[in-house]
Motif scaffolding. Sequence first.
Motif, PDB file in Angstrom:
ATOM      1  N   THR A  28       2.527   2.730  -0.365  1.00 10.37           N
ATOM      2  CA  THR A  28       1.929   1.416  -0.540  1.00 10.37           C
ATOM      3  C   THR A  28       2.375   0.474   0.572  1.00 10.37           C
ATOM      4  OG1 THR A  28       1.919   1.698  -2.940  1.00 10.37           O
ATOM      5  CG2 THR A  28       1.629  -0.535  -2.098  1.00 10.37           C
ATOM      6  N   TYR A  29       1.394  -0.143   1.207  1.00  7.41           N
ATOM      7  CA  TYR A  29       1.672  -1.142   2.242  1.00  7.41           C
ATOM      8  C   TYR A  29       0.758  -2.325   2.009  1.00  7.41           C
ATOM      9  CZ  TYR A  29       2.401  -3.289   6.819  1.00  7.41           C
ATOM     10  OH  TYR A  29       2.713  -4.169   7.830  1.00  7.41           O
ATOM     11  N   LEU A  44      10.786  10.862   3.188  1.00  8.11           N
ATOM     12  CA  LEU A  44      10.541  10.018   4.344  1.00  8.11           C
ATOM     13  C   LEU A  44      11.395   8.754   4.216  1.00  8.11           C
ATOM     14  CD1 LEU A  44       6.649  10.094   4.814  1.00  8.11           C
ATOM     15  CD2 LEU A  44       8.368  11.647   5.734  1.00  8.11           C
ATOM     16  N   ASN A  45      11.817   8.231   5.353  1.00 10.43           N
ATOM     17  CA  ASN A  45      12.526   6.968   5.367  1.00 10.43           C
ATOM     18  C   ASN A  45      11.492   5.844   5.230  1.00 10.43           C
ATOM     19  OD1 ASN A  45      13.633   4.470   6.643  1.00 10.43           O
ATOM     20  ND2 ASN A  45      15.458   5.736   6.826  1.00 10.43           N
ATOM     21  N   LYS A  46      11.539   5.121   4.138  1.00  9.50           N
ATOM     22  CA  LYS A  46      10.514   4.111   3.847  1.00  9.50           C
ATOM     23  C   LYS A  46      10.487   2.999   4.887  1.00  9.50           C
ATOM     24  CE  LYS A  46      10.412   4.929  -1.140  1.00  9.50           C
ATOM     25  NZ  LYS A  46      10.568   4.329  -2.499  1.00  9.50           N
ATOM     26  N   ASN A  47      11.655   2.615   5.389  1.00 11.06           N
ATOM     27  CA  ASN A  47      11.692   1.561   6.402  1.00 11.06           C
ATOM     28  C   ASN A  47      10.987   2.002   7.683  1.00 11.06           C
ATOM     29  OD1 ASN A  47      13.119  -0.223   4.762  1.00 11.06           O
ATOM     30  ND2 ASN A  47      15.108   0.544   5.454  1.00 11.06           N
ATOM     31  N   MET A  48      11.163   3.282   8.044  1.00 10.58           N
ATOM     32  CA  MET A  48      10.502   3.815   9.238  1.00 10.58           C
ATOM     33  C   MET A  48       8.988   3.832   9.047  1.00 10.58           C
ATOM     34  SD  MET A  48      12.952   7.005  10.316  1.00 10.58           S
ATOM     35  CE  MET A  48      14.733   6.817  10.498  1.00 10.58           C
ATOM     36  N   VAL A  49       8.531   4.254   7.866  1.00 12.11           N
ATOM     37  CA  VAL A  49       7.094   4.299   7.600  1.00 12.11           C
ATOM     38  C   VAL A  49       6.503   2.893   7.676  1.00 12.11           C
ATOM     39  CG1 VAL A  49       5.300   4.906   5.938  1.00 12.11           C
ATOM     40  CG2 VAL A  49       7.328   6.354   6.154  1.00 12.11           C
ATOM     41  N   SER A  50       7.196   1.921   7.092  1.00 14.78           N
ATOM     42  CA  SER A  50       6.721   0.540   7.134  1.00 14.78           C
ATOM     43  C   SER A  50       6.643   0.020   8.570  1.00 14.78           C
ATOM     44  CB  SER A  50       7.643  -0.361   6.312  1.00 14.78           C
ATOM     45  OG  SER A  50       7.582  -0.034   4.933  1.00 14.78           O
ATOM     46  N   THR A  51       7.643   0.377   9.376  1.00 18.11           N
ATOM     47  CA  THR A  51       7.639  -0.023  10.784  1.00 18.11           C
ATOM     48  C   THR A  51       6.433   0.547  11.514  1.00 18.11           C
ATOM     49  OG1 THR A  51      10.051  -0.221  10.887  1.00 18.11           O
ATOM     50  CG2 THR A  51       8.898   0.125  12.972  1.00 18.11           C
ATOM     51  N   ILE A  52       6.153   1.819  11.253  1.00 13.90           N
ATOM     52  CA  ILE A  52       5.028   2.489  11.913  1.00 13.90           C
ATOM     53  C   ILE A  52       3.701   1.820  11.555  1.00 13.90           C
ATOM     54  CG2 ILE A  52       3.679   4.631  11.945  1.00 13.90           C
ATOM     55  CD1 ILE A  52       6.376   6.139  11.708  1.00 13.90           C
ATOM     56  N   ILE A  53       3.473   1.587  10.249  1.00 13.19           N
ATOM     57  CA  ILE A  53       2.209   0.971   9.822  1.00 13.19           C
ATOM     58  C   ILE A  53       2.114  -0.459  10.341  1.00 13.19           C
ATOM     59  CG2 ILE A  53       0.780   0.338   7.845  1.00 13.19           C
ATOM     60  CD1 ILE A  53       2.023   2.607   6.281  1.00 13.19           C
ATOM     61  N   TYR A  54       3.228  -1.170  10.319  1.00  8.75           N
ATOM     62  CA  TYR A  54       3.244  -2.540  10.841  1.00  8.75           C
ATOM     63  C   TYR A  54       2.860  -2.555  12.320  1.00  8.75           C
ATOM     64  CZ  TYR A  54       5.034  -7.107  12.309  1.00  8.75           C
ATOM     65  OH  TYR A  54       5.163  -8.372  12.840  1.00  8.75           O
ATOM     66  N   ASP A  55       3.328  -1.575  13.084  1.00  8.91           N
ATOM     67  CA  ASP A  55       2.993  -1.511  14.500  1.00  8.91           C
ATOM     68  C   ASP A  55       1.514  -1.228  14.723  1.00  8.91           C
ATOM     69  OD1 ASP A  55       5.525  -2.140  15.329  1.00  8.91           O
ATOM     70  OD2 ASP A  55       6.173  -0.074  15.646  1.00  8.91           O
ATOM     71  N   TYR A  56       0.891  -0.468  13.817  1.00  6.78           N
ATOM     72  CA  TYR A  56      -0.564  -0.306  13.886  1.00  6.78           C
ATOM     73  C   TYR A  56      -1.236  -1.673  13.719  1.00  6.78           C
ATOM     74  CZ  TYR A  56      -1.066   4.802  13.869  1.00  6.78           C
ATOM     75  OH  TYR A  56      -1.075   6.140  14.229  1.00  6.78           O
TER      76      TYR A  56
END
Length: 303
Positions: A28-29, A44-56
């Motif tokens: 969820t984002y 998965l590291n949730k903070n890393m996933v959030s960073t990736i989606i945020y960068d998109y």
Amino acid sequence: MKNNSSNPIAKSRKRVFCINQNNSSLFTYKDHAYHVFKAKQKNLNKNMVSTIIYDYEIMLSHYKRVFVTRIELHPNAYSADNKIIKQFLAQLTTFLSDEYQSKVIYHCAREQETSEREHYHLELMLSAHKVNYSDRILSLVKAMWKMHTTGTVAYVDNPFCIVYRGNKASLKHAIYRSSYLAKEHTKELNGKTKGFLSNKLPPAKNFNPTNDLMLVDPDITFEKNKRKQVFEIAQDTGGEPIAKTSKPSNYAWFNTLPHSQQLKECIASRTTSLNHLTASSSAIQNRQTYRYKDALVNELSEE
């Protein structure tokens, strides 16, 4: 020995990849959920996933179309810290930004499992208005990595895609594959050394962090569904077939450009003249750029 080359069954076939409940989970984002990689070991590291989606989001706030590509980097020797890879990523980002006149975001995952050396999964994001094919960029990365570390690279299948602002369908496979870099497994041997590196890029002035319109725009979704319905009605009523503008790849998550477009991009990206490699002594700031292009020319000639 019997030759089975004429037997079509004997030929190796690439299995069609499909995101399903066995190899993915929902993340969820903001107001939507996205398919992400489901690791067989650990999570998965949730903070890393959030960073990736945020960068998109950030890249799509600057460009309506964003180009994403992947490559693996293998150093020639083990490094206990990230000093070498950080220096390389800083120079690579500066070079690509100048070369393509585009903002650049990178994601880099450091992993090590059974090998004596670490390796890196590198993902690059640039404007798809400036570049829409990966051949030249990946050749440049290979040439620069070899120059800086005498290391090697490994290419991945379907190494690039293009995502579109507000078009969630175009993000589905891209975010899934990007999330692979956030897996915790194979990062255990890193110790205190960071297993995930990324650079920071400020959003465009019109970016609103309270919504996710950069990723999911209801108007775009409505128009896509409307065109889909028109297409299906035309087929059912026996009307004139409406040609689809693009065909998604059957493998993994990156769309493949038509062969004609790939050919045009290859021709456009190749060096047609070597005059720019003979820089004058006054052009000191361009010498590093020419070294990288020179290395690329040599790389292409060897291939």
